[in-house]
Scaffold this active site. Structure first.
Site, PDB file in Angstrom:
ATOM      1  N   GLU A 127       1.214  -8.981  11.783  1.00 55.31           N
ATOM      2  CA  GLU A 127      -0.157  -8.686  12.228  1.00 55.31           C
ATOM      3  C   GLU A 127      -0.677  -9.596  13.339  1.00 55.31           C
ATOM      4  OE1 GLU A 127      -2.630  -8.611   8.721  1.00 55.31           O
ATOM      5  OE2 GLU A 127      -1.559  -6.907   7.864  1.00 55.31           O
ATOM      6  N   ASN A 170       6.101  -7.065  11.937  1.00 54.61           N
ATOM      7  CA  ASN A 170       5.458  -6.110  11.018  1.00 54.61           C
ATOM      8  C   ASN A 170       3.967  -6.005  11.332  1.00 54.61           C
ATOM      9  OD1 ASN A 170       5.775  -4.553   8.455  1.00 54.61           O
ATOM     10  ND2 ASN A 170       4.406  -6.096   7.571  1.00 54.61           N
ATOM     11  N   HIS A 206      -0.346   1.903   5.711  1.00 57.34           N
ATOM     12  CA  HIS A 206      -1.433   2.027   4.732  1.00 57.34           C
ATOM     13  C   HIS A 206      -2.341   3.162   5.225  1.00 57.34           C
ATOM     14  CE1 HIS A 206      -0.368  -1.615   2.616  1.00 57.34           C
ATOM     15  NE2 HIS A 206      -0.359  -2.292   3.736  1.00 57.34           N
ATOM     16  N   GLU A 235       5.002  -0.950   3.841  1.00 57.72           N
ATOM     17  CA  GLU A 235       3.935  -1.169   2.852  1.00 57.72           C
ATOM     18  C   GLU A 235       3.226   0.142   2.539  1.00 57.72           C
ATOM     19  OE1 GLU A 235       1.315  -4.413   3.999  1.00 57.72           O
ATOM     20  OE2 GLU A 235       2.983  -5.593   4.789  1.00 57.72           O
ATOM     21  N   ASP A 237       1.284   3.166   1.361  1.00 60.81           N
ATOM     22  CA  ASP A 237       0.416   3.737   0.329  1.00 60.81           C
ATOM     23  C   ASP A 237      -0.499   4.740   1.010  1.00 60.81           C
ATOM     24  OD1 ASP A 237      -1.379   1.860   1.482  1.00 60.81           O
ATOM     25  OD2 ASP A 237      -1.498   0.636  -0.311  1.00 60.81           O
TER      26      ASP A 237
HETATM   27  C1  XIL Z   1      -2.045  -7.815   0.163  1.00 61.96           C
HETATM   28  C2  XIL Z   1      -1.674  -7.887  -1.310  1.00 61.96           C
HETATM   29  O1  XIL Z   1      -1.280  -6.596  -1.737  1.00 61.96           O
HETATM   30  C3  XIL Z   1      -2.866  -8.374  -2.115  1.00 61.96           C
HETATM   31  O2  XIL Z   1      -2.482  -8.610  -3.470  1.00 61.96           O
HETATM   32  C4  XIL Z   1      -3.422  -9.668  -1.513  1.00 61.96           C
HETATM   33  O3  XIL Z   1      -4.597 -10.026  -2.209  1.00 61.96           O
HETATM   34  C5  XIL Z   1      -3.717  -9.493  -0.040  1.00 61.96           C
HETATM   35  O4  XIL Z   1      -2.552  -9.054   0.628  1.00 61.96           O
HETATM   36  N1  XIL Z   1      -0.871  -6.266   4.883  1.00 61.96           N
HETATM   37  C6  XIL Z   1       0.139  -7.107   4.449  1.00 61.96           C
HETATM   38  C7  XIL Z   1       0.229  -7.454   2.998  1.00 61.96           C
HETATM   39  O5  XIL Z   1       1.015  -7.472   5.237  1.00 61.96           O
HETATM   40  O6  XIL Z   1       0.732  -8.755   2.792  1.00 61.96           O
HETATM   41  C8  XIL Z   1      -1.096  -7.292   2.305  1.00 61.96           C
HETATM   42  O7  XIL Z   1      -0.888  -7.512   0.914  1.00 61.96           O
HETATM   43  C9  XIL Z   1      -1.688  -5.931   2.584  1.00 61.96           C
HETATM   44  C10 XIL Z   1      -1.922  -5.745   4.060  1.00 61.96           C
END
Ligand code: XIL
Length: 302
Positions: A127, A170, A206, A235, A237
């Protein structure tokens, strides 16, 4: 095949989940993980605040627990994440430029050395770009004090620490073609042209009604792959429920499978009740570990 991991393996891919060490003792959680998934990403346990809460003192036990579980089950592990502005302990932000550079390189080296041979792919930098149309880097201690070169330096240090791990950049909101993904694309193209070590790009994916699965998702994955890197959905969802959610999940899986260098998919949790989106139902299993329509759609798309 009748599990996600086995079905993905038939296509030469992994299918992973983000895992939290504190849930591994829950029988249904572990059973679902062990049955369905072929890869794990520690959800928080490999972040800087977890691994090096104070300078030079490392605490690997929670992350080791996940790696040990994965090993015992023959699963691969994604390392997440070495350099990120979030979940960064306060001491890091207080350092001056020269100390910060030393601390960043030391963190990468110590962590990658500890896990040498055990991590399939590392999210070396997470990020680093801003949202919106600017294409600019995000403000962070690394960016603000070390400048644009911190990303390149992190990747070079990572390669020196473990030459066998795949090194990934990422990010989120880079899933379709847009100003942010264009900026990442330009960076990756430059790295490849100059021989800066980078092997893969992670697309967090996401998705929710404000940020739905982009129609050019596959085309975006493909243009990165065409630069000579692997792409991974890291990641995933998708907010929603029922057949609409299932259709979106199916589209994501088909997009990955259509790109030969899309090497695997990770969903960001197992049952909805443990999603970081605390109020939503974005995952493949309900709170009782029943398979949702989204699960069936993924399995039949694989
Ligand atoms: C999130 C986790 O799922 C949570 O448990 C934590 O509180 C915050 O981080 N992008 C990412 C992940 O790269 O590491 C994040 O994970 C979600 C967004």
């Amino acid at each position: 095949a009748d599990t996600l991991g086995d079905a993905a393996a038939e296509k030469g891919r992994y299918f992973g989940a983000a895992v939290a060490a504190n849930h591994l003792g829950e029988a249904q959680y572990a059973a679902t993980l062990n049955r369905e998934f072929s890869s794990v990403t520690p959800e928080n346990e490999m972040k800087w605040d977890a691994l090096e809460p104070s300078r030079g003192s490392f605490s690997f036990s929670r992350a080791d627990q996940i790696v040990g579980h994965a090993k015992g089950q023959g699963m691969s592990v994604r390392g997440h994440t070495l350099v990120w502005h979030s979940q960064l302990p306060g001491w890091v932000s207080q350092l001056g430029a020269s100390d910060l550079r030393t601390a960043m390189n030391n963190h990468i080296t110590q962590v990658m050395t500890h896990y040498k041979g055990e991590i399939h792919s590392w999210d070396v930098v997470n990020e680093a770009f801003q949202d919106g149309g600017s294409g600019a880097r995000r403000s962070s201690p690394f960016q603000d004090k070390l400048g644009d070169g911190f990303i390149e330096e992190a990747f070079r240090t990572a390669r020196a620490a473990d030459s066998n791990a795949k090194l990934c950049y990422n990010d989120y909101n880079t899933d379709g073609v847009n100003a942010k993904s264009n900026a990442v694309y330009t960076m990756v193209r430059d790295f490849k042209a100059r021989g800066v070590p980078i092997d893969c790009v992670g697309f967090q994916s996401h998705f929710n009604p404000n940020s739905p699965v982009p129609s050019d998702y596959q085309a975006n994955l493909q243009r990165f792959a065409d630069l000579g890197v692997d792409v991974q959905i890291t990641e995933l969802d998708i907010e929603g429920s029922g057949q609409a959610q299932a259709a979106d999940y199916g589209n994501v899986v088909r997009a990955c499978l259509a790109v030969s260098r899309c090497t695997g998919i990770t969903v960001w949790g197992i049952p909805d009740k443990y999603s970081w989106r605390s109020s939503g139902t974005p995952l493949l299993f309900d709170d009782n570990y029943n398979k949702k329509p989204a699960y069936d759609a993924v399995l039949s798309a694989l």
